[in-house]
Design a protein around this motif. Structure first.
Motif, PDB file in Angstrom:
ATOM      1  N   TYR A  91       0.835  -1.199   0.000  1.00  0.00           N
ATOM      2  CA  TYR A  91       0.000   0.000   0.000  1.00  0.00           C
ATOM      3  C   TYR A  91       0.871   1.251   0.000  1.00  0.00           C
ATOM      4  CZ  TYR A  91      -4.102   2.768   1.443  1.00  0.00           C
ATOM      5  OH  TYR A  91      -5.128   3.662   1.503  1.00  0.00           O
ATOM      6  N   PRO A 108       4.231   2.992  -1.100  1.00  0.00           N
ATOM      7  CA  PRO A 108       5.360   2.889  -2.019  1.00  0.00           C
ATOM      8  C   PRO A 108       6.704   3.086  -1.287  1.00  0.00           C
ATOM      9  CG  PRO A 108       3.703   4.402  -2.862  1.00  0.00           C
ATOM     10  CD  PRO A 108       3.331   4.088  -1.461  1.00  0.00           C
ATOM     11  N   GLN A 123       7.465   6.617  -0.025  1.00  0.00           N
ATOM     12  CA  GLN A 123       6.382   7.383   0.609  1.00  0.00           C
ATOM     13  C   GLN A 123       6.669   7.510   2.100  1.00  0.00           C
ATOM     14  OE1 GLN A 123       3.637   9.179   0.403  1.00  0.00           O
ATOM     15  NE2 GLN A 123       1.814   8.009   0.854  1.00  0.00           N
ATOM     16  N   ASN A 169      -8.215   0.238  -2.933  1.00  0.00           N
ATOM     17  CA  ASN A 169      -9.031   1.443  -3.107  1.00  0.00           C
ATOM     18  C   ASN A 169     -10.316   1.441  -2.295  1.00  0.00           C
ATOM     19  OD1 ASN A 169     -10.536  -0.405  -4.492  1.00  0.00           O
ATOM     20  ND2 ASN A 169     -10.080   0.410  -6.509  1.00  0.00           N
ATOM     21  N   GLY A 170     -10.443   0.472  -1.383  1.00  0.00           N
ATOM     22  CA  GLY A 170     -11.584   0.464  -0.491  1.00  0.00           C
ATOM     23  C   GLY A 170     -12.913   0.106  -1.130  1.00  0.00           C
ATOM     24  N   ARG A 200     -18.284  -6.498 -11.532  1.00  0.00           N
ATOM     25  CA  ARG A 200     -17.994  -5.676 -12.701  1.00  0.00           C
ATOM     26  C   ARG A 200     -17.039  -6.370 -13.651  1.00  0.00           C
ATOM     27  NH1 ARG A 200     -15.713  -1.286 -10.235  1.00  0.00           N
ATOM     28  NH2 ARG A 200     -13.708  -1.897 -11.091  1.00  0.00           N
ATOM     29  N   ARG A 201     -16.113  -7.142 -13.068  1.00  0.00           N
ATOM     30  CA  ARG A 201     -15.074  -7.774 -13.878  1.00  0.00           C
ATOM     31  C   ARG A 201     -15.488  -9.113 -14.469  1.00  0.00           C
ATOM     32  NH1 ARG A 201      -9.729  -5.741 -14.374  1.00  0.00           N
ATOM     33  NH2 ARG A 201      -9.321  -4.264 -12.717  1.00  0.00           N
ATOM     34  N   SER A 231      -5.394  -5.519 -22.381  1.00  0.00           N
ATOM     35  CA  SER A 231      -6.038  -4.542 -21.494  1.00  0.00           C
ATOM     36  C   SER A 231      -7.538  -4.829 -21.381  1.00  0.00           C
ATOM     37  CB  SER A 231      -5.830  -3.112 -22.003  1.00  0.00           C
ATOM     38  OG  SER A 231      -4.504  -2.919 -22.394  1.00  0.00           O
ATOM     39  N   PRO A 271     -10.621  -5.685 -19.251  1.00  0.00           N
ATOM     40  CA  PRO A 271     -10.870  -5.478 -17.823  1.00  0.00           C
ATOM     41  C   PRO A 271     -11.629  -6.622 -17.156  1.00  0.00           C
ATOM     42  CG  PRO A 271     -12.421  -4.223 -19.121  1.00  0.00           C
ATOM     43  CD  PRO A 271     -11.535  -4.908 -20.102  1.00  0.00           C
ATOM     44  N   GLN A 274      -7.065 -10.058 -15.065  1.00  0.00           N
ATOM     45  CA  GLN A 274      -6.247  -8.869 -14.842  1.00  0.00           C
ATOM     46  C   GLN A 274      -6.358  -8.420 -13.385  1.00  0.00           C
ATOM     47  OE1 GLN A 274      -6.915  -4.713 -16.083  1.00  0.00           O
ATOM     48  NE2 GLN A 274      -6.321  -5.454 -18.091  1.00  0.00           N
ATOM     49  N   PRO A 277      -2.391   4.553 -12.237  1.00  0.00           N
ATOM     50  CA  PRO A 277      -3.704   4.294 -12.811  1.00  0.00           C
ATOM     51  C   PRO A 277      -4.728   3.915 -11.749  1.00  0.00           C
ATOM     52  CG  PRO A 277      -2.124   2.573 -13.411  1.00  0.00           C
ATOM     53  CD  PRO A 277      -1.359   3.678 -12.787  1.00  0.00           C
ATOM     54  N   GLN A 319      -5.812   5.587  -9.309  1.00  0.00           N
ATOM     55  CA  GLN A 319      -5.665   6.238  -8.002  1.00  0.00           C
ATOM     56  C   GLN A 319      -5.985   7.717  -8.179  1.00  0.00           C
ATOM     57  OE1 GLN A 319      -4.507   4.453  -5.156  1.00  0.00           O
ATOM     58  NE2 GLN A 319      -4.707   2.667  -6.485  1.00  0.00           N
ATOM     59  N   THR A 375      -3.083  11.107  -0.983  1.00  0.00           N
ATOM     60  CA  THR A 375      -2.329   9.881  -0.699  1.00  0.00           C
ATOM     61  C   THR A 375      -1.514   9.414  -1.901  1.00  0.00           C
ATOM     62  OG1 THR A 375      -4.239   8.555  -1.323  1.00  0.00           O
ATOM     63  CG2 THR A 375      -3.991   9.053   1.007  1.00  0.00           C
ATOM     64  N   THR A 433       1.319   8.980  -4.605  1.00  0.00           N
ATOM     65  CA  THR A 433       2.746   9.279  -4.641  1.00  0.00           C
ATOM     66  C   THR A 433       3.196   9.367  -6.092  1.00  0.00           C
ATOM     67  OG1 THR A 433       3.170   6.938  -4.515  1.00  0.00           O
ATOM     68  CG2 THR A 433       3.270   8.157  -2.467  1.00  0.00           C
ATOM     69  N   ARG A 447     -10.106   8.880   2.515  1.00  0.00           N
ATOM     70  CA  ARG A 447      -8.983   8.141   1.928  1.00  0.00           C
ATOM     71  C   ARG A 447      -9.424   7.323   0.722  1.00  0.00           C
ATOM     72  NH1 ARG A 447      -6.727   6.226   6.978  1.00  0.00           N
ATOM     73  NH2 ARG A 447      -7.637   4.215   6.540  1.00  0.00           N
ATOM     74  N   ASN A 448     -10.515   6.580   0.881  1.00  0.00           N
ATOM     75  CA  ASN A 448     -10.996   5.740  -0.212  1.00  0.00           C
ATOM     76  C   ASN A 448     -12.369   6.174  -0.702  1.00  0.00           C
ATOM     77  OD1 ASN A 448      -8.799   3.963  -0.430  1.00  0.00           O
ATOM     78  ND2 ASN A 448      -9.480   2.878   1.391  1.00  0.00           N
ATOM     79  N   ARG A 508     -13.637   9.236  -7.393  1.00  0.00           N
ATOM     80  CA  ARG A 508     -13.857   8.467  -8.622  1.00  0.00           C
ATOM     81  C   ARG A 508     -15.157   8.828  -9.317  1.00  0.00           C
ATOM     82  NH1 ARG A 508     -12.410   4.444  -4.846  1.00  0.00           N
ATOM     83  NH2 ARG A 508     -14.610   3.989  -4.563  1.00  0.00           N
ATOM     84  N   PRO A 523     -14.385   2.092 -15.018  1.00  0.00           N
ATOM     85  CA  PRO A 523     -13.379   1.457 -14.172  1.00  0.00           C
ATOM     86  C   PRO A 523     -12.473   0.504 -14.942  1.00  0.00           C
ATOM     87  CG  PRO A 523     -15.496   1.424 -13.088  1.00  0.00           C
ATOM     88  CD  PRO A 523     -15.729   1.939 -14.472  1.00  0.00           C
ATOM     89  N   ASP A 524     -11.211   0.588 -14.647  1.00  0.00           N
ATOM     90  CA  ASP A 524     -10.186  -0.283 -15.224  1.00  0.00           C
ATOM     91  C   ASP A 524      -9.950  -0.041 -16.709  1.00  0.00           C
ATOM     92  OD1 ASP A 524     -10.574  -1.595 -12.692  1.00  0.00           O
ATOM     93  OD2 ASP A 524     -12.263  -2.595 -13.645  1.00  0.00           O
ATOM     94  N   TYR A 530     -10.740   3.499 -18.693  1.00  0.00           N
ATOM     95  CA  TYR A 530     -10.294   4.858 -18.990  1.00  0.00           C
ATOM     96  C   TYR A 530     -11.023   5.901 -18.142  1.00  0.00           C
ATOM     97  CZ  TYR A 530     -14.528   5.394 -21.863  1.00  0.00           C
ATOM     98  OH  TYR A 530     -15.827   5.459 -22.304  1.00  0.00           O
ATOM     99  N   TYR A 581      -6.016   2.984 -19.678  1.00  0.00           N
ATOM    100  CA  TYR A 581      -5.160   2.144 -18.832  1.00  0.00           C
ATOM    101  C   TYR A 581      -4.684   0.908 -19.574  1.00  0.00           C
ATOM    102  CZ  TYR A 581      -7.088   4.965 -15.079  1.00  0.00           C
ATOM    103  OH  TYR A 581      -7.454   6.017 -14.285  1.00  0.00           O
TER     104      TYR A 581
END
Lengths: 317, 510
Positions: free
Chosen positions: A38, A40, A43, A85-86, A95-96, A265, A267, A271, B37, B39, B44, B46, B176-177, B182, B198-199, B201, B224
């Motif tokens: 989480y 880097p 960071q 991302n919570g 979704r995927r 790519s 989604p 992936q 991508p 984020q 938060t 970086t 934070r989230n 988004r 999502p995931d 563009y 992405y």
């Protein structure tokens, strides 16, 4: 058959429990925890901030507690939240999943249809140039890894020939059914390559086994036209082992999809799975594993049920 | 006749249709090391600032060459009280994307948010010494610091100002989230958020009331790609108009449909040593390692000239003093130093790296061969970032091969080399603990006089060059590819995709 199905479904529950426990345990042996992923490398976070995050992500609790908490919630259909991302895991999967099912569905349909078709052709025209060529291509197909086939396919069909878009699920701003189909065809075709190759080989040898049996000879001797001999007598018997192969290769199909989704790519869940592993996103890894395990178990069940449809001699008792 | 006029009308309608069609720029703006991508929380994040600044704005920003800082949301500023008081005057007439007026209260709110530990913001480390924020009027913000911080403006170039009216109802912890980032983030930048698929563009649309003028294009799309190779194919096939490229990628482009952009990565690559471990404590060993590596050849052969040999971690040449030791390739001397230090040539040292690209693999294999040539065995080990973080967060390692982004202000190196930041308190992963070095970093922050500041960092550079807590090797270039169909397009590599004035409102398609 209904009772058999129910029994099989009930057996799946302890199986899924074992799978989830094994995956969770293995995750604990993976170096680096979600917090390490989480944050880097450069960071700067204070020890206080780290502690806040740790508590927030539930990482301050002992491992067994973490697992049983997850299990308790999973049993109620709540797979937790993605650390990255919570977002709720179930929402991400929801979704995927459709893009993956679309890709695997078309890949499998094309794979099964062409695989069986070429298998029949190769068997009927055995030892001819056509058979040898198909055999050669099949070996090439089996031995080419999905990611290599993906890159090659993309290079030739998207870049050089420009027939298909170079990856993605839709054109930004478009996203109609036709647009998605245009993006789907290339990865699905590439995904089907291994399937075609494997099924062709199995169908061919399976048909050859049946082709020389007494009942086939009898049918031919009685003057039944050869296409009817093949479709009615040979195929029905030859397809039983082939159905097993179709079912057993669902896991391979998922494996291929993981690579192709990254290259194109696309989604989908493949992936997502790679992404989750990269970021040590435990809830996401657990959720995806559980879902893929369910898909594979269901595929096996459907395969077994198909036996009965193809061969009436098989009884489920 | 009738037929002809109908035809003319159809033709006219067609041309009208194409003339009024949207102007769109599609790119992979989050591809590569500077991107993030998916984020969208600038507190938060970086990395990914190159995309975030398309819809958020900062108080100040760099020029594309990173020479000078100028105003963005701030029209001017003054520094007083020996560097402890910053007064920003805000630009007049700026509106948030939802039409609300931008005021000094928004700046105060954003800074407080960054300093709230619950928000998880990395900016707290940079803004922690802000003790008081005053807003005497809607156009003025006054910051009082507990001690002078000359690097504050540099940090501000990456700090996106957020709308108080939209975020004050969300608890910092939930922010934070939060889905807000988004779904409907509101900024003051040249483009407005339109939608995220999502995931796949993100799409922004032109902000007609942008304070520097309405953008030339109608939409900006960020696609992405999980695989770098896929982004390159998309750029080649014309599906996208911009992407980050690796050095290897740049060699695969020919023709004139794509222009290759390059610039300094502002990242210094180094062999880092666990300074707390007794194994390499003798400076002669660290000198020998540097002398044994033929850096000029590596830069020429592996980087194709796309890197510069560096002798201290500072990449901004202004802060690199003349006459520091160049550690020119000398195997004999390296052998002698190792012998004098009593190095056991049978011993093998593991070198950990989070780099996984082919170039880095080639580099490590070459380093392995060169070092073996003087009797220093290394065993490279490629790990992913979480593993690297875990290992280097502890003490059970000896050497790493890594990179540190540190431009344009060398203060960025502070948390990586000052002993206050040894894990778990920060990112001094090599456990560097040199009191004189600490002092120089503190001096660089506290002094307001440009010449004293330059001197402090030059001394810091010279000290690192002498004591070698890290063996700095080189600083490489980074690349981007842009379709020649675009005009006025500015991109330059920057740490974290950082904030420079790329004038995105002037970007256009031909």
């Amino acid at each position: 058959m209904g009772l058999y199905t129910l029994r099989r479904l009930l057996i799946s529950i302890p199986l899924l429990l074992v799978i989830s426990a094994v995956v969770f345990t293995l995750l604990q042996f993976t170096p680096g925890d979600p917090l390490d992923a989480y944050i880097p490398p450069d960071q700067v976070l204070s020890a206080e901030q780290r502690q806040i995050l740790k508590v927030d992500l539930g990482l301050d609790q002992s491992k067994p507690v973490q697992y049983f908490k997850w299990l308790g919630r999973a049993a109620q259909g709540d797979l937790g939240y993605r650390i990255k991302n919570g977002q709720p895991v179930i929402e991400e999967l929801g979704r995927r999943l459709p893009p993956t099912l679309l890709l695997m569905g078309l890949g499998m349909t094309v794979g099964v249809t062409l695989g069986i078709f070429f298998g029949i052709v190769a068997a009927v025209k055995r030892y001819t140039l056509l058979d040898n060529t198909l055999t050669f291509l099949a070996f090439l197909g089996i031995s080419t890894p999905a990611f290599l086939a993906g890159l090659l396919g993309m290079y030739v069909f998207a870049l050089k020939l420009g027939w298909f878009p170079a990856g993605g699920y839709q054109t930004p701003g478009d996203g109609g059914a036709l647009d998605i189909l245009r993006h789907l065809i290339l990865p699905a075709m590439i995904l089907s390559v291994t399937y075609i190759a494997i099924l062709m080989r199995y169908t061919r040898s399976s048909i050859l086994e049946v082709l020389f049996q007494d009942f086939v000879r009898t049918a031919s001797a009685k003057g039944v036209p050869s296409y009817r001999v093949i479709s009615k007598h040979v195929l029905r018997n030859a397809l039983i082992p082939v159905v097993t192969v179709i079912g057993a290769n669902v896991a391979n199909l998922i494996g291929g999809a993981v690579f192709l989704e990254s290259i194109f790519s696309w989604p989908g869940t493949g992936q997502l799975y790679l992404d989750a592993i990269d970021s040590r996103d435990y809830p996401m890894i657990m959720g995806t594993t559980l879902m893929l395990a369910i898909i594979i178990l269901l595929a096996n069940l459907i395969t077994d049920l198909m036996y009965g449809l193809i061969d009436p001699r098989i009884r489920y008792s | 006749m009738m037929k002809r006029s109908l035809l003319a009308l159809t033709f006219a309608l067609c041309t009208l249709g194409s003339a009024s069609a949207d102007k769109v720029i599609t790119g992979a703006f989050d591809q590569g090391p500077g991107g993030a991508p998916g984020q969208f929380n600038p507190l938060t994040n970086t990395a990914g600032f190159t995309w975030l600044n398309k819809y958020f704005s900062t108080l100040v920003l760099y020029d594309p060459a990173f020479k000078k800082i100028s105003g963005d949301l701030a029209s001017s500023w003054t520094v007083a009280d020996g560097g402890k008081k910053y007064t920003f005057v805000l630009r007049d007439g700026v509106k948030w994307h939802d039409g609300q007026a931008f005021t000094s209260a928004d700046v105060k709110f954003s800074l407080n948010l960054a300093n709230n530990p619950d928000s998880g913001s990395g900016f707290a480390a940079k803004f922690g010494n802000i003790t008081n924020i005053q807003t005497p009027n809607a156009r003025t913000v006054v910051l009082t610091l507990s001690k002078p911080n000359a690097a504050l403006l540099d940090a501000m170039t990456n700090f996106m100002i957020l709308p108080e009216h939209a975020l004050n109802k969300i608890a910092p912890k939930d922010l934070r989230n939060s889905a807000w980032w988004r779904t409907n983030p509101v900024g003051t930048g040249p483009f407005k958020w339109n939608k995220l698929v999502p995931d796949q563009y993100v799409e922004l649309v032109a902000n007609p009331t942008y304070f520097r003028g309405k953008p030339k294009v109608d939409r900006l799309v960020n696609r992405y790609f999980k695989e770098q190779a896929a982004a390159v194919v998309a750029l080649k096939s014309g599906d996208i108009e911009f992407s980050y490229l690796t050095l290897d990628d740049t060699k695969t482009f020919n023709g004139n449909a794509v222009k290759i952009l390059d610039g300094s990565s502002q990242v210094a690559n180094y062999l880092g040593f666990n300074n707390a471990s007794p194994l390499l404590k003798d400076v002669r060993i660290r000198q020998a390692i540097l002398l044994a590596v033929d850096r000029a050849t590596i830069v020429k052969q592996l980087y194709g000239g796309g890197a510069e040999v560096a002798n201290c971690p500072v990449t901004n040449s202004k802060y690199v003093p003349k006459g520091i030791n160049a550690y020119a390739y000398n195997q004999d001397q390296a052998r002698q130093l190792l012998k004098a230090a009593g190095w056991d040539s049978g011993k093998s040292v593991e070198v950990i790296t989070y780099y996984s690209d082919q170039l880095s693999k080639d580099v490590l294999v070459t380093l392995q061969q060169m070092l073996a040539g003087v009797g220093f065995k290394i065993a490279p080990r490629f790990v992913d970032v979480p593993t690297y973080n875990q290992i280097t967060g502890g003490s059970d390692f000896t050497m790493v091969y890594a990179g540190i982004g540190n431009g344009p202000d060398p203060d960025t190196l502070y948390p990586s080399m000052h002993s206050d930041f040894i894990p778990p308190n920060g990112t001094n992963r090599m456990k560097v603990s040199i009191p004189a070095l600490n002092k120089l970093f503190e001096q660089g922050q506290e002094t307001t006089l440009a010449s004293t500041r330059t001197k402090a960092y030059q001394d810091m550079c010279a000290l690192v060059n002498k004591q070698l807590p890290w063996d700095v090797l080189w600083s490489a270039k980074r690349f981007g590819g842009v379709s020649t169909k675009l005009s006025n397009f500015i991109w330059t590599p920057a740490p974290a995709g950082g904030r420079y004035d790329d004038k995105a409102y002037l970007w256009d398609t031909k």
